[in-house]
Design an enzyme around this catalytic site. Structure first.
Site, PDB file in Angstrom:
ATOM      1  N   ASP B  46       0.846  -1.208   0.000  1.00 44.79           N
ATOM      2  CA  ASP B  46       0.000   0.000   0.000  1.00 44.79           C
ATOM      3  C   ASP B  46       0.878   1.254   0.000  1.00 44.79           C
ATOM      4  OD1 ASP B  46      -2.296   1.869   0.873  1.00 44.79           O
ATOM      5  OD2 ASP B  46      -3.260  -0.095   0.774  1.00 44.79           O
ATOM      6  N   HIS B  87      -3.636   4.971   4.611  1.00 44.06           N
ATOM      7  CA  HIS B  87      -4.416   3.828   4.128  1.00 44.06           C
ATOM      8  C   HIS B  87      -3.799   2.496   4.535  1.00 44.06           C
ATOM      9  CE1 HIS B  87      -6.297   1.326   0.816  1.00 44.06           C
ATOM     10  NE2 HIS B  87      -7.348   2.021   1.233  1.00 44.06           N
ATOM     11  N   SER B 265     -11.595  -1.684   0.360  1.00 44.68           N
ATOM     12  CA  SER B 265     -10.273  -1.639   1.001  1.00 44.68           C
ATOM     13  C   SER B 265     -10.300  -2.217   2.396  1.00 44.68           C
ATOM     14  CB  SER B 265      -9.801  -0.187   1.122  1.00 44.68           C
ATOM     15  OG  SER B 265      -9.180   0.245  -0.043  1.00 44.68           O
TER      16      SER B 265
END
Lengths: 104, 618
Positions: B46, B87, B265
């Site tokens: 990520d 994230h 996600s």
């Protein structure tokens, strides 16, 4: 001497090609494959940044870092493509382009 | 009986839902039996992982981590203008946030180790993706990838040549030959009528594609329908519904904890965590075993809007929810007693050249290919897993095309859904669609591809130029599938989920990883050059000193015979192999003579230089 930093390194604005050479790697032949990749990269006006991850026979060739005008970039591209397309050891080659990826 | 002092654990409804029982991943029973992901490493590919935060640090695996954007081993996220590089940290927290540290939340596999590969925070190329997918692939067991091509409803993209090669290499050689597990989020393009079959990561046979369902059990507004989606797990929904609570970064505006993680996600890491629990109880599960267990154990649930269809093998699939909800209890109990599926068998049809016009709806173009017993004899393929169709189509507006595939059983898969926002005029050039809806069905029989144009009459008709059918499966018979279904249902009581029961696991392969040489060949050459230069000057200087001193120095001879200095008796008795004898020692000659008891070595008379000076004892 140009510092490539290996395939993990990113050359901002730089030109790079991924090249798959015919199966040269095996026990005791890794050095030969690396040498052939070096020679091929030099012939194409590029520098061998090393094997791409764990993919045997796949190498990343980069043009030494630096900003090029469009004309210069096109000349570099033409030279590289001319060599890589015709070389008998090259199974496959592709200029590396930026990919668009989004978090989800 | 599981209690944690983490302040946000009660709000982690996806782990244990007191408000709506059953609307969680049913993991507490697994934890009670000490299955927490111990011994498994999950890597979040990520924008980085803030591994110094207290909810992640104890479980962090530096050995499995890397930063491909900065080319260093530390995947710490970099603050950015949009405050968006949190994230990866949020995904990592879902998987392995540390329990009972009075901080934030708990991860699904809180006993596992969590690594990070920073890849998304900078320019990204095919070669970088290829490096990421195999990075430390003998350390990292599961790769959690909550990203992909744009979900704008008009993109057709996926892994390129190197990425594809890396995914394949990962499942063949990763995790000591059992195969890396790649978990991908199916995509958030629901509002744009997107479909994950236009995403080559999501419809790849090498990835576990996970979609999302909200706390009410419904398909969220962002979720995509897809024939190649395996299963769903929980995530956030619209504003009135709860999102996922997990670790956050504490850089910039971050506080270390968030209640707002959502999208597909958030679903994919939960699946990755549950797979980590599976691998703890049975480390030798192959990448295909993991997919089979998901298909066998995912649960269909009530949703009037979903088109659940039960296929010939008894598996129910819907384009909205895949094979259904993932439940940790079912996955882990199935993994505990799972014996490996037979080798992957495949069949590839010839390239079928059609060059036929695609009519406007309601008419359609149908093409058939029959797969006979003889076709499958060599591979031994009996029952299906993934079915793929590779097509080349020209059409002035790609989004107006609809492709349906019918397996021999009659099971229909909408592999190419119409997309109103896709006006691309380039059609499909060797694009591969896939479906999992025929999983477990017999492979032999007639496959039917139906293509039609759902657009308007103003545009010229498109043309199906060619297509090719690829079947993946195994030598399992339909009877074997039924037997396995019965075996799994018997295990769901949990009677095998204890340390006293364990099926043997074969040893894995020992696959050396690429060693990163800290010194490049060019640097090595430079060092050798400098070394030779230094050696040359050393020899030159020694010679110069020797030759210049030779004229003034006396010959190195002694005035009297050399006597050995007495060796240490202790060393002699002990039979010491080596004795150190100084070349010369400044001793009083009389004293030295009194000490000497060994042999006398005759030597030439000393030169004039030594006369009058303290004698040298050799």
């Amino acid at each position: 001497l140009p510092r490539t930093g290996g395939p993990e390194a990113r050359s901002p604005g730089g030109l790079s090609w991924a090249v798959h050479l015919d199966n040269l790697e095996g026990k005791g032949q890794e050095e030969t494959a690396e040498q052939k990749a070096d020679a091929l990269a030099r012939a194409a006006g590029l520098v061998n940044a090393g094997r791409i991850g764990e993919l045997q026979g796949h190498y990343l060739f980069v043009h030494p870092a630096g900003h090029h005008s469009d004309q210069q970039a096109e000349a570099i591209r033409q030279q590289a493509e001319a060599v890589l397309a015709r070389h008998e050891a090259v199974h496959w080659h592709s200029e590396q382009k930026l990919l668009k990826r989004a978090k989800r | 009986s599981v209690h944690f002092n983490d302040p946000k654990y009660p709000q982690q409804w996806h782990l244990n839902n007191w408000r709506s029982p059953g609307r969680d991943i049913n993991v507490t029973g697994v934890w009670e039996r000490n299955v927490t992901g111990r011994g498994v490493t999950v890597v979040v590919v990520d924008d980085g992982v803030e591994h110094t935060i207290q909810d992640i640090a104890p479980n962090y695996s530096p050995e499995g981590s890397y930063d491909l954007n900065s080319n260093d081993p530390d995947p710490m996220p970099h603050p950015d203008a949009e405050n968006g590089n949190h994230h990866g940290t949020r995904c990592a927290g879902e998987i392995a946030a540390v329990p009972n540290n009075s901080f934030c939340a708990v991860g699904v596999a809180y006993g596992s180790r969590i690594a990070g590969i920073r890849l998304l925070d900078g320019p990204l190329t095919d070669s970088m993706e290829a490096v990421a997918f195999n990075k430390h692939y003998q350390i990292n067991d599961i790769y959690s990838c909550s990203w992909g091509p744009d979900d704008d409803g008009k993109t057709v993209d996926g892994p390129h040549q190197l990425g594809k090669a890396a995914l394949q290499h990962g499942v063949m050689a990763g995790r000591q030959g059992f195969g890396s597990i790649f978990v991908v989020a199916s995509g958030n393009g629901g509002q744009h009528n997107d479909n994950c079959n236009y995403d080559g990561y999501a419809n790849s046979i090498y990835t576990v594609t996970i979609g999302a369902v909200d706390e009410d059990g419904r398909m969220p507004f962002y979720a995509e329908e897809c024939a190649s989606m395996l299963a769903v797990t929980f995530s956030g929904g619209d504003k009135m519904l709860r999102s996922i609570v997990t670790t956050d970064w504490d850089l910039q505006k971050g506080t270390g904890c968030t209640e707002g993680h959502t999208g597909t996600s958030a679903a994919a890491p939960l699946a990755a965590g549950m797979i980590a629990l599976m691998l703890q109880v049975r480390p030798c599960l192959t990448w295909r075993d993991v997919q089979h267990i998901i298909v066998f154990t995912a649960t269909q649930y009530e949703d009037r809007h979903a088109d659940w269809i039960t296929n010939e093998a008894g598996f129910s699939h819907s384009h909205q929810h895949g094979f259904g909800l993932l439940k940790a209890w079912r996955l882990v109990n199935a993994a505990k007693i799972w014996t490996s599926v037979p080798y992957l068998a495949s069949y590839v049809s010839p390239v079928l050249k059609e060059n036929k016009a695609i009519p406007l709806s309601p008419h359609s173009l149908e093409v058939l290919w029959n797969v006979s017993r003889t076709d499958l004899a060599m591979s031994g393929l009996q029952t299906l897993e993934h079915v793929a169709v590779t097509v080349s189509i020209t059409h002035p507006r790609r989004g107006s095309l609809e492709l349906r595939l019918f397996c021999p059983s009659g099971m229909m898969s909408l592999i190419g859904a119409p997309r109103s926002m896709d006006s691309d005029p380039s059609g499909f050039e060797d694009w591969t669609f896939s479906t999992v809806r025929c999983w477990g069905e017999r492979a032999r029989g007639s496959y039917r591809l139906v293509v039609r144009d759902v657009g308007d009459e103003t545009l010229p008709a498109g043309t199906l130029h060619q297509w090719r059918l690829t079947l993946y499966g195994s030598a399992w018979s339909p009877g074997d599938i039924r037997d396995r279904q019965r075996l799994l249902e018997d295990a769901m009581s949990g009677k095998y989920l204890h340390d006293g029961f364990s099926l043997p696991c074969p040893p894995g392969l020992r696959i050396p990883e690429e060693v990163a040489y800290p010194i490049t060949p060019n640097t090595l050459k430079t060092l050798v050059l400098v070394g030779c230069f230094a050696a040359f000057w050393t020899v030159y200087y020694v010679l110069e000193v020797y030759l210049s001193q030779r004229d003034v120095a006396s010959p190195p001879v002694c005035q009297r015979p050399c006597r050995w200095l007495p060796r240490s008796r202790k060393a002699r008795e002990e039979g010491a192999e080596l004795e150190s004898v100084p070349l010369c020692s400044s001793k009083d000659p009389v004293e030295a003579e009194a000490e000497a008891a060994g042999p006398v070595i005759a030597a030439a008379a000393p030169g004039p230089g030594l006369r009058g000076r303290e004698e040298q004892v050799c």
